[in-house]
Design an enzyme around this catalytic site. Structure first.
Site, PDB file in Angstrom:
ATOM      1  N   CYS A  80     113.315   7.991 106.536  1.00 46.86           N
ATOM      2  CA  CYS A  80     113.105   6.740 107.582  1.00 46.86           C
ATOM      3  C   CYS A  80     114.177   5.825 107.215  1.00 46.86           C
ATOM      4  O   CYS A  80     114.693   5.773 105.912  1.00 46.86           O
ATOM      5  CB  CYS A  80     111.833   6.191 107.639  1.00 46.86           C
TER       6      CYS A  80
ATOM      7  N   TYR B 178     119.225  28.280 125.881  1.00 50.44           N
ATOM      8  CA  TYR B 178     118.656  27.899 124.478  1.00 50.44           C
ATOM      9  C   TYR B 178     117.268  27.704 124.744  1.00 50.44           C
ATOM     10  O   TYR B 178     116.668  26.697 124.049  1.00 50.44           O
ATOM     11  CB  TYR B 178     119.504  26.595 124.088  1.00 50.44           C
TER      12      TYR B 178
ATOM     13  N   GLU C   6     118.141  32.903 124.821  1.00 51.19           N
ATOM     14  CA  GLU C   6     118.044  32.281 123.620  1.00 51.19           C
ATOM     15  C   GLU C   6     118.791  33.168 122.520  1.00 51.19           C
ATOM     16  O   GLU C   6     118.626  34.733 122.820  1.00 51.19           O
ATOM     17  CB  GLU C   6     116.687  32.212 123.298  1.00 51.19           C
TER      18      GLU C   6
ATOM     19  N   ASP D   9     119.019  23.247 126.306  1.00 50.59           N
ATOM     20  CA  ASP D   9     118.539  22.464 125.204  1.00 50.59           C
ATOM     21  C   ASP D   9     119.131  23.334 124.163  1.00 50.59           C
ATOM     22  O   ASP D   9     118.649  23.688 123.218  1.00 50.59           O
ATOM     23  CB  ASP D   9     116.967  22.469 125.216  1.00 50.59           C
TER      24      ASP D   9
ATOM     25  N   CYS E  46     119.312  16.457 120.954  1.00 52.69           N
ATOM     26  CA  CYS E  46     119.048  15.702 119.932  1.00 52.69           C
ATOM     27  C   CYS E  46     120.282  14.922 119.264  1.00 52.69           C
ATOM     28  O   CYS E  46     119.883  14.620 118.226  1.00 52.69           O
ATOM     29  CB  CYS E  46     118.195  16.525 118.801  1.00 52.69           C
TER      30      CYS E  46
END
Length: 450
Positions: A101, A313, A333, A381, A407
């Site tokens: 974190c 993906y 994939e 993705d 991401c």
């Protein structure tokens, strides 16, 4: 400068890793101005840039100038004399030391703004700063169903946890407030197991990892080391799996052959849109069920009315089965075990007519414009590196709708620029906080053919 926002700065040549500067060791007094992309407070002083970990705008600090990094210098031995208005007390006692974190010390409003602005800055750098970014979708504490822990022995003691921030040192943990309780319950037993494995010959002078997944069908563990387990180590793993009711334990010794199943008590599986899918050893999975549902919902509202969908993906089918409730899906994939698991699940569920899958490395062999003609909607993705080659092919295709999941805001912005230059309009974007309090942020964005 406005508090809680990014500092725009020109890119500079990166110094060599570990390079020293004549300024190293000098003490400075400063006020933190803003928050950078990795969660550090940023300070500009006398024409130089400094990174101040675990600070917020308005913090008044004294610090020692450390090593060069990213066009600036890291500040160390930070002493706060006055706290900024957005500082709060972290909820975890390891905050600041554990590298998992970087943002527990930020107020909720400042934290949400920072996450959204990470995306906004990346888009602005690509000339796409006018896109609508929706409010951040958050995930709760205790939701992470997948963790990679490291174990190392120092001075006769085994430490198990996450790496310290920007260091190879392992921070010894008893649990993690972000992780599912079933995973936290294994921290202490795993520490004891690694000590036992070390007595049987496992070298722990360098960190060994274990990937834990809380599946719908039980707990799955994949150990990753540079050696194969001997007979005594295998027995320790079998006993551990039996004692703590693990569904499966595997071992990956980095020889390129993939993980070996040491013991399988039952099949670990996940459930996607009501369909049970076996979890391949080491296969990709969204970090939390809550994050997965948020991504699925954000995709679904952007593909309504689709006639034929290409899902690129696709992994083991996290979104495939939900998409198949809308239209037939061609799922692609590169990880063959994931495709086999998806195909078997689709067959058992009677969805063979709605889902067709293919093993293909899309980075090396993206679907081209001719192949893409069959689909009016494409969902992709990719991993953190993005999908530059596939985005270039999509830009020359004729799909009415493209939905991107990412991401990594930087590689998403790069790929989005390719699509926009190819005649697509970037529409609204949904940010999703899959990796709470880290510098990572997930997003879902829609593109429409102009």
């Amino acid at each position: 400068m406005k508090q809680g926002t990014f500092a725009s700065r020109p890119r500079k040549r990166r110094p060599k890793k570990g390079a020293k500067s004549p300024q190293d060791g000098r003490k400075i007094d400063a006020e933190v101005e803003t928050i950078g992309g990795q969660g550090d407070g940023l300070v500009h002083l006398d024409g130089a840039l400094y990174f101040a970990p675990d600070t917020v705008p308005g913090d008044r600090i004294t610090a020692r100038v450390g090593a060069a990094r990213g066009g600036g210098h890291v500040l160390e031995d930070i002493v706060r004399h006055e706290d900024g208005p957005t500082r709060i007390r972290p909820f975890c006692g390891h905050a600041g030391a554990c590298g998992g974190c970087v943002a527990q010390h930020m107020s909720d409003a400042a934290y949400r703004l920072w996450k959204v602005e990470r995306i906004g800055e990346a888009l602005t750098r690509r000339g796409l700063g006018d896109v609508e970014i929706e409010p951040l979708v958050t995930t709760p504490l205790g939701a992470r169903r997948r963790l990679t822990l490291s174990a190392v022995r120092r001075g006769g003691k085994v430490s198990l946890g996450f790496n310290a921030r920007r260091a190879h040192r392992v921070v010894d943990l008893e649990g993690c407030p972000l992780a599912a309780p079933a995973l936290c319950a294994l921290f202490a037993p795993l520490r004891d197991l690694f000590a036992a494995l070390a007595r049987e010959g496992l070298a722990l002078d360098k960190a060994v990892q274990v990937l834990l997944t809380a599946c719908d069908g039980g707990l799955d563990a994949v150990f990753r080391a540079s050696c194969a387990p001997n007979l005594n180590m295998r027995q320790r793993l079998v006993d551990f799996a039996a004692r703590f009711d693990l569904a499966r334990v595997s071992w990956d010794n980095a020889d390129g052959a993939g993980p070996e199943a040491i013991v399988v008590h039952r099949e670990p599986y996940m459930t996607f849109a009501g369909t049970r899918v076996a979890l391949p050893q080491g296969g990709f999975l969204q970090a939390s069920a809550e994050g997965e549902r948020a991504i699925t919902a954000a995709i679904a509202r952007r593909v309504g009315g689709a006639a034929r969908i290409a899902e690129l993906y696709c992994g083991m089918g996290s979104f495939t089965f939900a998409l198949a409730q809308i239209a037939p899906v061609f799922a692609v994939e590169g990880f063959a075990p994931a495709v086999r698991a998806l195909e078997r699940a689709a067959g058992r569920a009677g969805l063979g007519g709605m889902i067709r899958a293919e093993v293909r490395d899309l980075d090396r062999a993206p679907l081209d414009a001719r192949e893409l003609k069959r689909f009016d909607t494409v969902v992709f993705d990719p991993p953190r590196a993005g999908a530059a080659a596939q985005a270039a092919a999509l830009a020359h295709g004729a799909a009415r709708t493209i939905v991107a999941v990412s991401c990594n805001p930087a590689t998403f912005a790069r790929d989005a620029r390719i699509l926009v230059d190819g005649g697509y309009a970037l529409q609204s974007l949904t940010p999703i906080d899959q990796f709470a309090y880290s510098a990572h942020v997930e997003l879902v964005a829609g593109f429409a053919k102009k």
